[in-house]
Structure formats: C-alpha cells, structure tokens
Design a protein around this motif. Structure first.
Motif, PDB file in Angstrom:
ATOM      1  N   VAL A 183       0.763  -1.124  -0.018  1.00 50.72           N
ATOM      2  CA  VAL A 183      -0.167   0.031  -0.209  1.00 50.72           C
ATOM      3  C   VAL A 183       0.781   1.277   0.023  1.00 50.72           C
ATOM      4  CG1 VAL A 183      -1.814   1.381   1.291  1.00 50.72           C
ATOM      5  CG2 VAL A 183      -1.684  -1.194   1.313  1.00 50.72           C
ATOM      6  N   ASP A 184       0.592   2.092  -0.763  1.00 55.03           N
ATOM      7  CA  ASP A 184       1.456   3.450  -0.989  1.00 55.03           C
ATOM      8  C   ASP A 184       1.235   4.274   0.207  1.00 55.03           C
ATOM      9  OD1 ASP A 184       3.071   4.925  -2.794  1.00 55.03           O
ATOM     10  OD2 ASP A 184       1.451   6.377  -2.900  1.00 55.03           O
ATOM     11  N   PRO A 185       2.517   4.823   0.632  1.00 58.11           N
ATOM     12  CA  PRO A 185       2.296   5.747   1.793  1.00 58.11           C
ATOM     13  C   PRO A 185       1.255   6.820   1.754  1.00 58.11           C
ATOM     14  CG  PRO A 185       4.219   5.662   1.193  1.00 58.11           C
ATOM     15  CD  PRO A 185       3.604   4.826   0.137  1.00 58.11           C
ATOM     16  N   PHE A 186       0.699   7.182   0.526  1.00 61.07           N
ATOM     17  CA  PHE A 186      -0.435   8.319   0.305  1.00 61.07           C
ATOM     18  C   PHE A 186      -1.710   7.783   0.720  1.00 61.07           C
ATOM     19  CE2 PHE A 186      -3.624  10.614  -2.276  1.00 61.07           C
ATOM     20  CZ  PHE A 186      -3.166  11.793  -2.039  1.00 61.07           C
ATOM     21  N   VAL A 187      -1.774   6.616   0.808  1.00 60.05           N
ATOM     22  CA  VAL A 187      -2.969   5.930   1.408  1.00 60.05           C
ATOM     23  C   VAL A 187      -3.163   6.312   2.944  1.00 60.05           C
ATOM     24  CG1 VAL A 187      -4.541   3.938   2.084  1.00 60.05           C
ATOM     25  CG2 VAL A 187      -3.463   4.338  -0.191  1.00 60.05           C
ATOM     26  N   ARG A 188      -1.985   6.348   3.632  1.00 58.91           N
ATOM     27  CA  ARG A 188      -1.883   6.627   4.954  1.00 58.91           C
ATOM     28  C   ARG A 188      -2.037   8.022   5.382  1.00 58.91           C
ATOM     29  NH1 ARG A 188       4.132   5.759   7.405  1.00 58.91           N
ATOM     30  NH2 ARG A 188       4.150   4.976   5.176  1.00 58.91           N
ATOM     31  N   TYR A 189      -1.636   8.871   4.407  1.00 58.89           N
ATOM     32  CA  TYR A 189      -2.010  10.288   4.588  1.00 58.89           C
ATOM     33  C   TYR A 189      -3.514  10.623   4.213  1.00 58.89           C
ATOM     34  CZ  TYR A 189       2.883  10.667   3.773  1.00 58.89           C
ATOM     35  OH  TYR A 189       4.421  10.635   3.984  1.00 58.89           O
ATOM     36  N   LEU A 190      -4.184   9.790   3.407  1.00 54.98           N
ATOM     37  CA  LEU A 190      -5.752   9.990   3.241  1.00 54.98           C
ATOM     38  C   LEU A 190      -6.385   9.727   4.495  1.00 54.98           C
ATOM     39  CD1 LEU A 190      -5.932   8.074  -0.318  1.00 54.98           C
ATOM     40  CD2 LEU A 190      -6.403  10.865   0.284  1.00 54.98           C
ATOM     41  N   PHE A 191      -5.705   8.696   5.246  1.00 52.17           N
ATOM     42  CA  PHE A 191      -6.597   8.180   6.504  1.00 52.17           C
ATOM     43  C   PHE A 191      -6.129   9.063   7.648  1.00 52.17           C
ATOM     44  CE2 PHE A 191      -6.322   6.002  10.572  1.00 52.17           C
ATOM     45  CZ  PHE A 191      -7.482   5.507  10.929  1.00 52.17           C
ATOM     46  N   PHE A 192      -5.161   9.649   7.619  1.00 57.00           N
ATOM     47  CA  PHE A 192      -4.728  10.557   8.776  1.00 57.00           C
ATOM     48  C   PHE A 192      -5.475  12.037   8.608  1.00 57.00           C
ATOM     49  CE2 PHE A 192      -0.487   8.647   9.507  1.00 57.00           C
ATOM     50  CZ  PHE A 192      -0.780   7.664  10.566  1.00 57.00           C
ATOM     51  N   ALA A 193      -5.504  12.549   7.294  1.00 53.87           N
ATOM     52  CA  ALA A 193      -6.327  13.639   6.933  1.00 53.87           C
ATOM     53  C   ALA A 193      -7.833  13.570   7.425  1.00 53.87           C
ATOM     54  CB  ALA A 193      -6.209  14.130   5.455  1.00 53.87           C
ATOM     55  N   LEU A 194      -8.293  12.224   6.903  1.00 53.82           N
ATOM     56  CA  LEU A 194      -9.843  12.023   7.282  1.00 53.82           C
ATOM     57  C   LEU A 194     -10.174  12.007   8.855  1.00 53.82           C
ATOM     58  CD1 LEU A 194     -12.564  11.536   6.373  1.00 53.82           C
ATOM     59  CD2 LEU A 194     -11.933   8.911   6.556  1.00 53.82           C
ATOM     60  N   VAL A 195      -9.138  11.492   9.514  1.00 53.22           N
ATOM     61  CA  VAL A 195      -9.224  11.643  10.976  1.00 53.22           C
ATOM     62  C   VAL A 195      -9.161  13.044  11.550  1.00 53.22           C
ATOM     63  CG1 VAL A 195      -7.973  10.914  13.264  1.00 53.22           C
ATOM     64  CG2 VAL A 195      -8.249   9.348  11.358  1.00 53.22           C
ATOM     65  N   ILE A 196      -8.209  13.732  11.170  1.00 60.09           N
ATOM     66  CA  ILE A 196      -8.025  15.186  11.402  1.00 60.09           C
ATOM     67  C   ILE A 196      -9.480  15.817  10.812  1.00 60.09           C
ATOM     68  CG2 ILE A 196      -6.936  17.384  10.786  1.00 60.09           C
ATOM     69  CD1 ILE A 196      -4.241  15.568  10.736  1.00 60.09           C
ATOM     70  N   LEU A 197     -10.052  15.677   9.930  1.00 57.81           N
ATOM     71  CA  LEU A 197     -11.059  16.432   9.520  1.00 57.81           C
ATOM     72  C   LEU A 197     -12.132  15.845  10.341  1.00 57.81           C
ATOM     73  CD1 LEU A 197     -12.485  18.215   7.237  1.00 57.81           C
ATOM     74  CD2 LEU A 197     -13.087  15.772   6.243  1.00 57.81           C
ATOM     75  N   ALA A 241     -14.700  19.799   1.935  1.00 60.84           N
ATOM     76  CA  ALA A 241     -13.776  19.161   1.024  1.00 60.84           C
ATOM     77  C   ALA A 241     -12.741  20.073   0.818  1.00 60.84           C
ATOM     78  CB  ALA A 241     -14.885  18.962  -0.222  1.00 60.84           C
ATOM     79  N   ALA A 242     -12.684  21.190   0.965  1.00 62.49           N
ATOM     80  CA  ALA A 242     -11.750  22.248   0.728  1.00 62.49           C
ATOM     81  C   ALA A 242     -10.866  21.891   1.789  1.00 62.49           C
ATOM     82  CB  ALA A 242     -12.233  23.697   0.458  1.00 62.49           C
ATOM     83  N   LEU A 243     -11.335  22.053   2.988  1.00 56.97           N
ATOM     84  CA  LEU A 243     -10.581  21.472   4.274  1.00 56.97           C
ATOM     85  C   LEU A 243      -9.819  20.545   4.079  1.00 56.97           C
ATOM     86  CD1 LEU A 243      -9.588  22.807   7.156  1.00 56.97           C
ATOM     87  CD2 LEU A 243     -11.735  21.668   7.897  1.00 56.97           C
ATOM     88  N   TYR A 244     -10.529  19.383   3.756  1.00 51.50           N
ATOM     89  CA  TYR A 244      -9.896  18.011   3.607  1.00 51.50           C
ATOM     90  C   TYR A 244      -8.664  18.138   2.543  1.00 51.50           C
ATOM     91  CZ  TYR A 244      -9.252  13.063   2.678  1.00 51.50           C
ATOM     92  OH  TYR A 244      -8.589  11.886   2.484  1.00 51.50           O
ATOM     93  N   VAL A 245      -8.914  18.890   1.456  1.00 51.83           N
ATOM     94  CA  VAL A 245      -7.763  18.864   0.470  1.00 51.83           C
ATOM     95  C   VAL A 245      -6.578  19.504   1.064  1.00 51.83           C
ATOM     96  CG1 VAL A 245      -7.079  19.858  -1.649  1.00 51.83           C
ATOM     97  CG2 VAL A 245      -9.258  18.488  -1.356  1.00 51.83           C
ATOM     98  N   CYS A 246      -7.118  20.740   1.954  1.00 43.42           N
ATOM     99  CA  CYS A 246      -5.981  21.525   2.533  1.00 43.42           C
ATOM    100  C   CYS A 246      -5.155  20.699   3.804  1.00 43.42           C
ATOM    101  CB  CYS A 246      -6.217  22.982   3.116  1.00 43.42           C
ATOM    102  SG  CYS A 246      -6.815  24.065   2.092  1.00 43.42           S
ATOM    103  N   ILE A 247      -5.575  20.023   4.339  1.00 47.11           N
ATOM    104  CA  ILE A 247      -5.116  18.959   5.421  1.00 47.11           C
ATOM    105  C   ILE A 247      -4.247  17.992   4.794  1.00 47.11           C
ATOM    106  CG2 ILE A 247      -5.572  17.326   7.142  1.00 47.11           C
ATOM    107  CD1 ILE A 247      -8.323  19.042   7.967  1.00 47.11           C
ATOM    108  N   ALA A 293      -2.768  18.031   1.656  1.00 45.18           N
ATOM    109  CA  ALA A 293      -1.743  18.747   0.944  1.00 45.18           C
ATOM    110  C   ALA A 293      -0.761  19.152   2.242  1.00 45.18           C
ATOM    111  CB  ALA A 293      -2.226  19.857   0.465  1.00 45.18           C
ATOM    112  N   SER A 294      -1.038  19.573   3.361  1.00 44.58           N
ATOM    113  CA  SER A 294      -0.134  19.928   4.422  1.00 44.58           C
ATOM    114  C   SER A 294       0.500  18.641   5.031  1.00 44.58           C
ATOM    115  CB  SER A 294      -0.695  20.723   5.548  1.00 44.58           C
ATOM    116  OG  SER A 294      -1.850  20.084   6.188  1.00 44.58           O
ATOM    117  N   LEU A 295      -0.210  17.584   5.171  1.00 49.03           N
ATOM    118  CA  LEU A 295       0.445  16.163   5.414  1.00 49.03           C
ATOM    119  C   LEU A 295       1.612  15.977   4.498  1.00 49.03           C
ATOM    120  CD1 LEU A 295      -2.441  14.231   6.985  1.00 49.03           C
ATOM    121  CD2 LEU A 295      -0.700  15.354   8.270  1.00 49.03           C
ATOM    122  N   VAL A 296       1.148  15.929   3.218  1.00 49.26           N
ATOM    123  CA  VAL A 296       2.073  15.619   2.340  1.00 49.26           C
ATOM    124  C   VAL A 296       3.230  16.130   2.215  1.00 49.26           C
ATOM    125  CG1 VAL A 296       2.369  15.183  -0.219  1.00 49.26           C
ATOM    126  CG2 VAL A 296       0.247  14.341   0.870  1.00 49.26           C
TER     127      VAL A 296
END
Length: 67
Positions: free
Chosen positions: A14-28, A52-58, A60-63
């Motif tokens: 699993v690509d590390p990006f999937v981990r960032y998607l999950f962490f961003a969802l938890v923060i959101l 949705a915009a906040l999720y994208v910002c979170i 992007a900041s994690l990445v």
C-alpha cells in the motif's frame, strides 16, 4: 528524515499516500466535531464544499510535511 516506505498488508503493498488519506480523514473528523460544537457551520454558504476544501488543505499539508 527518510522517505516513507510502502506498507505491507498481507502481501499487498500500500502506497504511503493512503496513510496520508486516512490521517487527513481523522483530522477532518476532529475539526468537524469542533466546528459543530462551536456552531460555526452556519458561517459557510456551502458547508460540504468547505469541508471538502478543508480536507484537501489538510491532505496537502500532511504530504508537504513528509516530503
């Protein structure tokens, strides 16, 4: 800091990006809870679009932090 490596889930890499998607969802979810408790949802004309915009910002900041 080294580059993030793939995660091995039962032989599936699993690509590390999937981990960032999950962490961003938890923060959101946490931010949504706080915004809801403070009654700030009414400040936005279109709350789902703002979320949705906040999720994208979170995300992007994690990445950006880990690259």
């Amino acid at each position: 800091m080294g580059a993030p490596r793939d995660i091995d889930l039962g032989g599936i890499l699993v690509d590390p990006f999937v981990r960032y998607l999950f962490f961003a969802l938890v923060i959101l979810i946490a931010v949504r809870f706080v915004v809801g408790r403070l009654g700030l949802r009414s400040m936005f004309a279109n709350p789902p679009l703002a979320e949705a915009a906040l999720y994208v910002c979170i995300l992007a900041s994690l990445v950006a932090r880990w690259i």
